[in-house]
Write a protein that holds these residues in place. Sequence first.
Motif, PDB file in Angstrom:
ATOM      1  N   ARG A   1       0.836  -1.213   0.000  1.00 23.66           N
ATOM      2  CA  ARG A   1       0.000   0.000   0.000  1.00 23.66           C
ATOM      3  C   ARG A   1       0.868   1.259   0.000  1.00 23.66           C
ATOM      4  O   ARG A   1       0.576   2.226  -0.704  1.00 23.66           O
ATOM      5  N   GLU A   2       1.939   1.262   0.809  1.00 30.25           N
ATOM      6  CA  GLU A   2       2.817   2.432   0.886  1.00 30.25           C
ATOM      7  C   GLU A   2       3.518   2.683  -0.444  1.00 30.25           C
ATOM      8  O   GLU A   2       3.600   3.829  -0.898  1.00 30.25           O
ATOM      9  N   ILE A   3       4.008   1.627  -1.064  1.00 28.36           N
ATOM     10  CA  ILE A   3       4.677   1.790  -2.361  1.00 28.36           C
ATOM     11  C   ILE A   3       3.671   2.254  -3.409  1.00 28.36           C
ATOM     12  O   ILE A   3       3.961   3.152  -4.205  1.00 28.36           O
ATOM     13  N   ALA A   4       2.470   1.685  -3.416  1.00 29.25           N
ATOM     14  CA  ALA A   4       1.444   2.073  -4.385  1.00 29.25           C
ATOM     15  C   ALA A   4       1.076   3.546  -4.229  1.00 29.25           C
ATOM     16  O   ALA A   4       0.859   4.249  -5.227  1.00 29.25           O
ATOM     17  N   ALA A   5       1.018   4.028  -3.002  1.00 28.81           N
ATOM     18  CA  ALA A   5       0.649   5.425  -2.744  1.00 28.81           C
ATOM     19  C   ALA A   5       1.761   6.396  -3.140  1.00 28.81           C
ATOM     20  O   ALA A   5       1.491   7.571  -3.398  1.00 28.81           O
ATOM     21  N   ASP A   6       2.990   5.922  -3.222  1.00 31.30           N
ATOM     22  CA  ASP A   6       4.142   6.765  -3.550  1.00 31.30           C
ATOM     23  C   ASP A   6       4.363   6.751  -5.063  1.00 31.30           C
ATOM     24  O   ASP A   6       5.322   6.183  -5.572  1.00 31.30           O
ATOM     25  N   ARG A   7       3.469   7.412  -5.787  1.00 26.87           N
ATOM     26  CA  ARG A   7       3.503   7.389  -7.251  1.00 26.87           C
ATOM     27  C   ARG A   7       4.821   7.914  -7.810  1.00 26.87           C
ATOM     28  O   ARG A   7       5.290   7.440  -8.846  1.00 26.87           O
ATOM     29  N   ALA A   8       5.434   8.859  -7.142  1.00 28.97           N
ATOM     30  CA  ALA A   8       6.703   9.416  -7.621  1.00 28.97           C
ATOM     31  C   ALA A   8       7.799   8.355  -7.618  1.00 28.97           C
ATOM     32  O   ALA A   8       8.767   8.465  -8.362  1.00 28.97           O
ATOM     33  N   ARG A   9       7.624   7.332  -6.807  1.00 30.36           N
ATOM     34  CA  ARG A   9       8.632   6.269  -6.730  1.00 30.36           C
ATOM     35  C   ARG A   9       8.561   5.325  -7.926  1.00 30.36           C
ATOM     36  O   ARG A   9       9.584   4.912  -8.459  1.00 30.36           O
ATOM     37  N   TRP A  10       7.339   4.934  -8.334  1.00 27.58           N
ATOM     38  CA  TRP A  10       7.215   3.914  -9.375  1.00 27.58           C
ATOM     39  C   TRP A  10       6.787   4.460 -10.730  1.00 27.58           C
ATOM     40  O   TRP A  10       7.139   3.887 -11.760  1.00 27.58           O
ATOM     41  N   GLU A  11       6.039   5.560 -10.765  1.00 27.26           N
ATOM     42  CA  GLU A  11       5.484   6.032 -12.037  1.00 27.26           C
ATOM     43  C   GLU A  11       6.560   6.333 -13.087  1.00 27.26           C
ATOM     44  O   GLU A  11       6.393   5.959 -14.258  1.00 27.26           O
ATOM     45  N   PRO A  12       7.677   6.974 -12.745  1.00 26.45           N
ATOM     46  CA  PRO A  12       8.689   7.236 -13.772  1.00 26.45           C
ATOM     47  C   PRO A  12       9.333   5.971 -14.352  1.00 26.45           C
ATOM     48  O   PRO A  12       9.974   6.037 -15.399  1.00 26.45           O
ATOM     49  N   LEU A  13       9.171   4.850 -13.677  1.00 26.33           N
ATOM     50  CA  LEU A  13       9.788   3.600 -14.132  1.00 26.33           C
ATOM     51  C   LEU A  13       8.926   2.822 -15.118  1.00 26.33           C
ATOM     52  O   LEU A  13       9.408   1.892 -15.760  1.00 26.33           O
ATOM     53  N   VAL A  14       7.648   3.155 -15.219  1.00 19.91           N
ATOM     54  CA  VAL A  14       6.713   2.369 -16.034  1.00 19.91           C
ATOM     55  C   VAL A  14       7.098   2.423 -17.505  1.00 19.91           C
ATOM     56  O   VAL A  14       7.369   3.486 -18.058  1.00 19.91           O
ATOM     57  N   ARG A  15       7.143   1.256 -18.116  1.00 16.48           N
ATOM     58  CA  ARG A  15       7.359   1.107 -19.550  1.00 16.48           C
ATOM     59  C   ARG A  15       6.321   0.102 -20.045  1.00 16.48           C
ATOM     60  O   ARG A  15       5.831  -0.726 -19.281  1.00 16.48           O
ATOM     61  N   TYR A  16       6.044   0.137 -21.331  1.00 14.03           N
ATOM     62  CA  TYR A  16       5.138  -0.837 -21.938  1.00 14.03           C
ATOM     63  C   TYR A  16       5.872  -1.535 -23.060  1.00 14.03           C
ATOM     64  O   TYR A  16       6.654  -0.928 -23.782  1.00 14.03           O
ATOM     65  N   ASP A  17       5.626  -2.824 -23.194  1.00 15.81           N
ATOM     66  CA  ASP A  17       6.265  -3.634 -24.225  1.00 15.81           C
ATOM     67  C   ASP A  17       5.161  -4.330 -25.004  1.00 15.81           C
ATOM     68  O   ASP A  17       4.353  -5.058 -24.419  1.00 15.81           O
ATOM     69  N   ALA A  18       5.119  -4.125 -26.308  1.00 12.98           N
ATOM     70  CA  ALA A  18       4.054  -4.701 -27.134  1.00 12.98           C
ATOM     71  C   ALA A  18       4.129  -6.220 -27.215  1.00 12.98           C
ATOM     72  O   ALA A  18       3.135  -6.878 -27.507  1.00 12.98           O
ATOM     73  N   LEU A  19       5.295  -6.810 -26.927  1.00 14.52           N
ATOM     74  CA  LEU A  19       5.455  -8.254 -27.074  1.00 14.52           C
ATOM     75  C   LEU A  19       5.218  -9.027 -25.789  1.00 14.52           C
ATOM     76  O   LEU A  19       4.827 -10.192 -25.817  1.00 14.52           O
ATOM     77  N   THR A  20       5.472  -8.411 -24.649  1.00 14.92           N
ATOM     78  CA  THR A  20       5.340  -9.133 -23.384  1.00 14.92           C
ATOM     79  C   THR A  20       5.059  -8.153 -22.258  1.00 14.92           C
ATOM     80  O   THR A  20       5.279  -6.946 -22.404  1.00 14.92           O
ATOM     81  N   ARG A  21       4.593  -8.673 -21.141  1.00 13.43           N
ATOM     82  CA  ARG A  21       4.447  -7.816 -19.971  1.00 13.43           C
ATOM     83  C   ARG A  21       5.824  -7.288 -19.595  1.00 13.43           C
ATOM     84  O   ARG A  21       6.817  -7.991 -19.676  1.00 13.43           O
ATOM     85  N   TRP A  22       5.874  -6.046 -19.177  1.00 14.81           N
ATOM     86  CA  TRP A  22       7.134  -5.435 -18.761  1.00 14.81           C
ATOM     87  C   TRP A  22       7.182  -5.448 -17.237  1.00 14.81           C
ATOM     88  O   TRP A  22       6.146  -5.319 -16.571  1.00 14.81           O
ATOM     89  N   TYR A  23       8.376  -5.622 -16.667  1.00 14.51           N
ATOM     90  CA  TYR A  23       8.489  -5.632 -15.206  1.00 14.51           C
ATOM     91  C   TYR A  23       9.839  -5.104 -14.768  1.00 14.51           C
ATOM     92  O   TYR A  23      10.824  -5.161 -15.510  1.00 14.51           O
ATOM     93  N   ALA A  24       9.850  -4.553 -13.554  1.00 10.67           N
ATOM     94  CA  ALA A  24      11.086  -4.048 -12.948  1.00 10.67           C
ATOM     95  C   ALA A  24      11.003  -4.286 -11.449  1.00 10.67           C
ATOM     96  O   ALA A  24       9.949  -4.102 -10.841  1.00 10.67           O
ATOM     97  N   ARG A  25      12.130  -4.683 -10.864  1.00 13.33           N
ATOM     98  CA  ARG A  25      12.158  -4.882  -9.413  1.00 13.33           C
ATOM     99  C   ARG A  25      12.260  -3.515  -8.738  1.00 13.33           C
ATOM    100  O   ARG A  25      13.132  -2.722  -9.053  1.00 13.33           O
ATOM    101  N   LEU A  26      11.351  -3.262  -7.794  1.00 13.24           N
ATOM    102  CA  LEU A  26      11.325  -1.997  -7.065  1.00 13.24           C
ATOM    103  C   LEU A  26      12.123  -2.050  -5.768  1.00 13.24           C
ATOM    104  O   LEU A  26      12.684  -1.051  -5.337  1.00 13.24           O
TER     105      LEU A  26
END
Length: 184
Positions: free
Chosen positions: A45-70
């Motif tokens: 919940r804390e990480i989800a609420a901290d949009r500045a922490r994860w939002e700049p990291l979001v990427r989209y990949d047309a071929l597969t789900r994209w993921y990054a370790r936070l």
Amino acid sequence: TDGRRWADGLSDVSIAGDPLAFPHLARTDLPGHPTTVAGYARLVREIAADRARWEPLVRYDALTRWYARLETGPGYEVWLLSWLPGQSSGFHDHGESSGVMTVVRGELIERSLTHAGEGARTLRPGGQRVFSSGYLHEVVNGALEPAVSIHLYTPGLTAMNQYGAAAVPEQHPEPLPREQAERH
């Protein structure tokens, strides 16, 4: 050594000095790491609420789900995943790992298989799913907009067993070979 060498009563403090005299050795500002399901859910919940922490990291990949370790901590890891419309995890479990997941953008559909049958639910921002090891499910973006989710695994994810489309609740399906399994 014969053990008598240290029989002079010297302690760690008398040898190395008082650790409280060295602030960098006696830090009290280190973050506490969660060790319970409630603690893991709170961290997500804390990480989800901290949009500045994860939002700049979001990427989209047309071929597969994209993921990054936070984040990683003792006995857990947290992942950020993005989902374009139609992208799916396929039916899978997380091996010995339990976890917590939440959607932070868009919505996802979770289908689960148990011996009682199949269930489906829509996951939206603000809700959480807690799952135990061996939990068999599929997550898919069935909407027309991209989605983003945060997943915590404990212990850290070391195995993900993918299951074929023939999986039915009455029979425990056979996992696909490990090289065909995709990280969730």
